[in-house]
Design a protein around this motif. Structure first.
Motif, PDB file in Angstrom:
ATOM      1  N   VAL A 239       0.836  -1.194   0.000  1.00  0.00           N
ATOM      2  CA  VAL A 239       0.000   0.000   0.000  1.00  0.00           C
ATOM      3  C   VAL A 239       0.876   1.251   0.000  1.00  0.00           C
ATOM      4  O   VAL A 239       0.604   2.220  -0.705  1.00  0.00           O
ATOM      5  CB  VAL A 239      -0.967  -0.013   1.201  1.00  0.00           C
ATOM      6  N   ARG A 240       1.960   1.226   0.769  1.00  0.00           N
ATOM      7  CA  ARG A 240       2.873   2.371   0.819  1.00  0.00           C
ATOM      8  C   ARG A 240       3.489   2.642  -0.555  1.00  0.00           C
ATOM      9  O   ARG A 240       3.583   3.787  -0.996  1.00  0.00           O
ATOM     10  CB  ARG A 240       3.961   2.108   1.859  1.00  0.00           C
ATOM     11  N   VAL A 241       3.887   1.594  -1.250  1.00  0.00           N
ATOM     12  CA  VAL A 241       4.469   1.758  -2.589  1.00  0.00           C
ATOM     13  C   VAL A 241       3.426   2.318  -3.551  1.00  0.00           C
ATOM     14  O   VAL A 241       3.715   3.213  -4.353  1.00  0.00           O
ATOM     15  CB  VAL A 241       5.036   0.423  -3.104  1.00  0.00           C
ATOM     16  N   LEU A 242       2.200   1.820  -3.492  1.00  0.00           N
ATOM     17  CA  LEU A 242       1.145   2.305  -4.394  1.00  0.00           C
ATOM     18  C   LEU A 242       0.807   3.768  -4.124  1.00  0.00           C
ATOM     19  O   LEU A 242       0.477   4.512  -5.046  1.00  0.00           O
ATOM     20  CB  LEU A 242      -0.109   1.443  -4.264  1.00  0.00           C
ATOM     21  N   LYS A 243       0.891   4.204  -2.868  1.00  0.00           N
ATOM     22  CA  LYS A 243       0.611   5.599  -2.551  1.00  0.00           C
ATOM     23  C   LYS A 243       1.700   6.518  -3.096  1.00  0.00           C
ATOM     24  O   LYS A 243       1.437   7.666  -3.451  1.00  0.00           O
ATOM     25  CB  LYS A 243       0.491   5.792  -1.038  1.00  0.00           C
TER      26      LYS A 243
END
Length: 57
Positions: free
Chosen positions: A11-15
């Motif tokens: 999720v952090r990478v996608l954000k």
């Protein structure tokens, strides 16, 4: 394997990810296309050379 940790890192990478601009996309497409063309040309040259050397043509 810690599944919640894995999901939060995804999720952090996608954000952090952003959509490329048209200029960036065009540049990456040109480079990828040139690479595909060069690999294909190299394969064609190797194939023709092998055909000529073995009498396949």
């Amino acid at each position: 394997m810690n599944v919640p940790y894995d999901l939060t890192s995804y999720v952090r990478v996608l954000k952090m990810a952003t959509t490329p601009t048209r200029e960036e996309f065009s540049q990456v497409s040109k480079i990828a296309g040139a690479g595909i063309f060069l690999i294909g040309l190299l394969g064609f040259i190797i194939g023709v050379t092998m055909g000529l050397l073995t009498g396949g043509f």
